[in-house]
Each structure stands twice: as structure tokens, then as C-alpha cells.
Design a protein around this motif. Structure first.
Motif, mmCIF file in Angstrom:
data_model
loop_
_atom_site.group_PDB
_atom_site.id
_atom_site.type_symbol
_atom_site.label_atom_id
_atom_site.label_comp_id
_atom_site.label_asym_id
_atom_site.label_seq_id
_atom_site.Cartn_x
_atom_site.Cartn_y
_atom_site.Cartn_z
ATOM 1 N N TYR A 56 -3.626 -4.329 -7.880
ATOM 2 C CA TYR A 56 -2.969 -3.332 -7.020
ATOM 3 C C TYR A 56 -3.768 -3.152 -5.743
ATOM 4 N N SER A 66 -2.747 -8.572 -3.609
ATOM 5 C CA SER A 66 -2.004 -7.478 -2.969
ATOM 6 C C SER A 66 -1.528 -7.901 -1.584
ATOM 7 N N ASN A 67 -0.373 -7.400 -1.210
ATOM 8 C CA ASN A 67 0.129 -7.693 0.143
ATOM 9 C C ASN A 67 -0.681 -6.999 1.216
ATOM 10 N N GLU A 89 1.894 -7.709 4.441
ATOM 11 C CA GLU A 89 2.562 -6.409 4.572
ATOM 12 C C GLU A 89 3.108 -6.203 5.991
ATOM 13 N N TYR A 92 6.275 -8.317 6.215
ATOM 14 C CA TYR A 92 7.344 -7.754 5.385
ATOM 15 C C TYR A 92 7.933 -6.486 6.021
ATOM 16 N N GLN A 93 7.069 -5.572 6.419
ATOM 17 C CA GLN A 93 7.572 -4.309 6.985
ATOM 18 C C GLN A 93 8.363 -4.560 8.272
ATOM 19 N N LYS A 96 12.101 -5.642 8.182
ATOM 20 C CA LYS A 96 13.174 -4.670 7.947
ATOM 21 C C LYS A 96 13.986 -4.481 9.238
ATOM 22 N N ARG A 126 7.925 2.131 6.712
ATOM 23 C CA ARG A 126 8.572 3.042 5.758
ATOM 24 C C ARG A 126 9.143 4.280 6.437
ATOM 25 N N GLU A 176 1.946 -6.388 -10.479
ATOM 26 C CA GLU A 176 1.427 -5.454 -9.479
ATOM 27 C C GLU A 176 1.480 -4.054 -10.100
ATOM 28 N N ASP A 181 6.048 2.000 -7.070
ATOM 29 C CA ASP A 181 6.992 1.015 -6.554
ATOM 30 C C ASP A 181 7.711 0.321 -7.708
HETATM 31 N N1 LIG Z 1 -1.795 -1.997 -2.170
HETATM 32 C C1 LIG Z 1 -0.603 -1.336 -2.137
HETATM 33 N N2 LIG Z 1 -0.589 -0.041 -1.825
HETATM 34 C C2 LIG Z 1 0.582 0.606 -1.814
HETATM 35 O O1 LIG Z 1 0.610 1.909 -1.508
HETATM 36 C C3 LIG Z 1 1.786 -0.079 -2.134
HETATM 37 N N3 LIG Z 1 2.985 0.586 -2.159
HETATM 38 C C4 LIG Z 1 1.713 -1.421 -2.470
HETATM 39 N N4 LIG Z 1 2.832 -2.145 -2.776
HETATM 40 C C5 LIG Z 1 3.486 -2.883 -1.756
HETATM 41 O O2 LIG Z 1 4.212 -2.051 -0.866
HETATM 42 C C6 LIG Z 1 5.260 -2.817 -0.315
HETATM 43 C C7 LIG Z 1 6.614 -2.170 -0.572
HETATM 44 O O3 LIG Z 1 6.992 -1.497 0.557
HETATM 45 P P1 LIG Z 1 8.433 -0.772 0.688
HETATM 46 O O4 LIG Z 1 8.441 0.315 -0.337
HETATM 47 O O5 LIG Z 1 9.482 -1.804 0.444
HETATM 48 O O6 LIG Z 1 8.403 -0.274 2.074
HETATM 49 C C8 LIG Z 1 5.239 -4.177 -0.996
HETATM 50 O O7 LIG Z 1 4.475 -5.062 -0.203
HETATM 51 C C9 LIG Z 1 4.503 -3.860 -2.270
HETATM 52 O O8 LIG Z 1 3.919 -5.022 -2.818
HETATM 53 N N5 LIG Z 1 0.508 -2.046 -2.467
#
Ligand SMILES: Nc1nc(O)c(N)c(N[C@@H]2O[C@H](COP(=O)(O)O)[C@@H](O)[C@H]2O)n1
Length: 231
Positions: A56, A66-67, A89, A92-93, A96, A126, A176, A181
Motif C-alpha cells: 500500500y 504502489s502507484n 498516479e 492516471y489522475q 480523467k 480527485r 493493494e 479504495d
Molecule cells: N498509496 C496510496 N495512497 C492512497 O491514499 C490511495 N488511495 C492509493 N490507491 C491508489 O489511488 C488511486 C485511485 O484514485 P481514484 O480514487 O480513482 O481517484 C489508484 O492509483 C490507487 O491505486 N494508494
């Protein structure tokens, strides 16, 4: 005759052997994919012998999965140019809102591109998704796993030590361990879908396939990987 309240392995299936708990409602999707799903994702896993690796936070033993791990990736953009994203991350973000013809969405992508950390990228993405769902690319729900797959493929292709770490987990189920999530993570009690773990297992399987002997010559995926640019 079976007693009420007791579940036999025949009734529940061999999932109980890898999940280690009895699910009172049989059709809930558990964090650990079923035996059939597991073999479809990664045929190298023997569900009866596999152990589970949870990851995580980036400082966890397998935190590089982790991403949010600080591994920049270089990806082609919509103009055919490479752009370096500071983390999976970030990529990915931003996606959107990529391709949405609106000044606010375009600014948001730029803000994510220039954000200094994955946490900041995540906060921006987000927040905008929450406040302006109308600016999220309309097919986001159906493309987000592809977006993530592309970013992860790049990450685990261009960093040999990450690739080795991933391959070193062969035979293990990856989860994860995000308590919140329920799509990318496993959730607090295993109720999440664990799509990040699934994609990593899928990639691991593909990398293993790639490194198999081809025409009598063993070729690693790094030597054959021509879809991604190295940093
Ligand atoms: N390391 C870590 N910290 C967090 O607080 C997380 N939520 C995650 N998970 C990652 O968050 C992303 C999801 O984002 P959305 O909710 O779709 O905006 C995704 O990369 C998860 O792997 N990891």
C-alpha cells in the motif's frame, strides 16, 4: 445432511483455501480472485499454494508496487510526443480529464502534470472529479483500467529492478491493501475488487511469457520492449 450455518468446501468451492475465511454470502466478490479467475489472470499461480503479498504505502516492503512510488514514466501523448509523468498516479489522475475540450479541464491536466508529488496529483484529480464530474472524460469508467495498464506496463518495463521485484513475486497473489479504495484496492475486509493487484499479476504473467525462450534464444522483455521509451 449439511447443518444450517456450516459451509462445506463443496458448497463454497476451493476459494476458502486461498482466502482463509468463509464468506457467509457466497456471491460477494472477495479480494482474492477465485481459482478460475486467478489462473486466467496468471497461469503460474497455484491457488492452493500461493501466499498473499499486500502492499500500500510506498515505504512498505513492496511499496514500489504502489502507484504513488516515485518512478517517472514516459508516455506518448495525443500529439505523438513523449511526456514524462512523475508517477503512475500523475498519469492516471490526469487522464480523467485528458481530451476534454474545456479550459478548466485543460488547466487541471496542466496542474496535475506540474504537481510535485503523487499525493498532490491525486488531490487535484480527485477534487476536480468530485466538484466537476461533468469534466471527467465520458467513458472514464470503461477506459480507466486500460489507462492504468498502459502506465504500469511502462513503469515495470523501464525499471529493471522493479521488473525483477515483480517477477520475484511469481506464484503470489498481489493485493493493494487500501482500506478505502474498493476498486483498485482490496478494501478493509477483503471486500474490494483489487484491480491494481490484478493488473500487476497480469503484467507479471505477460513479462514471464516474454522472457520465455524464443526460437531457442532466451530474450528478456527489456530487450524486446520497443513500445516504451527509457528514461
Ligand atoms: N498509496 C496510496 N495512497 C492512497 O491514499 C490511495 N488511495 C492509493 N490507491 C491508489 O489511488 C488511486 C485511485 O484514485 P481514484 O480514487 O480513482 O481517484 C489508484 O492509483 C490507487 O491505486 N494508494
Amino acid at each position: 445432511m449439511e447443518k444450517k450455518g456450516l459451509y462445506s468446501i463443496a458448497a463454497i468451492g476451493p476459494d476458502m483455501l486461498i482466502s482463509g475465511f468463509l464468506q457467509p454470502v457466497p456471491d460477494l466478490t472477495p479480494v482474492i480472485p477465485s481459482v478460475d479467475e486467478t489462473s486466467a489472470i496468471d497461469p503460474t499461480i497455484c491457488p492452493y499454494e500461493s501466499s498473499i503479498i499486500f502492499f500500500y504505502k510506498t515505504w512498505d516492503p513492496y511499496g514500489a508496487f504502489s502507484n504513488f512510488s516515485p518512478h517517472p514514466i514516459q508516455m506518448l501523448d495525443e500529439n505523438g510526443d513523449y511526456f514524462t509523468w512523475l508517477s503512475v498516479e500523475h498519469y492516471y489522475q490526469a487522464h480523467k480529464f485528458v481530451g476534454v475540450n474545456d479550459a478548466v479541464a485543460i488547466n487541471c491536466v496542466e496542474d496535475i502534470k506540474s504537481s510535485k508529488s503523487p499525493e498532490e496529483a491525486s488531490r487535484i484529480g480527485r477534487k476536480m472529479q468530485r466538484q466537476r464530474p461533468d469534466l471527467v472524460t465520458p467513458d472514464w469508467e470503461s477506459i480507466k483500467t486500460d489507462v492504468m495498464y498502459r502506465a504500469l506496463k511502462c513503469k515495470f518495463s523501464i525499471y529493471p529492478h522493479l521488473n525483477s521485484m515483480l517477477l520475484s513475486t511469481t506464484g503470489c497473489v498481489l493485493v493493494e491493501a487500501s482500506p478505502h479504495d474498493l476498486f483498485w484496492g482490496g478494501g478493509r475486509d477483503g471486500e474490494g475488487l483489487n484491480y491494481l493487484g490484478r493488473l500487476l499479476m497480469q503484467l507479471r504473467s505477460e513479462f514471464l511469457g516474454d522472457s520465455q525462450t524464443q526460437n531457442g534464444i532466451s530474450v528478456t522483455h527489456q530487450q524486446r520492449e520497443d513500445e516504451v521509451k527509457r528514461p
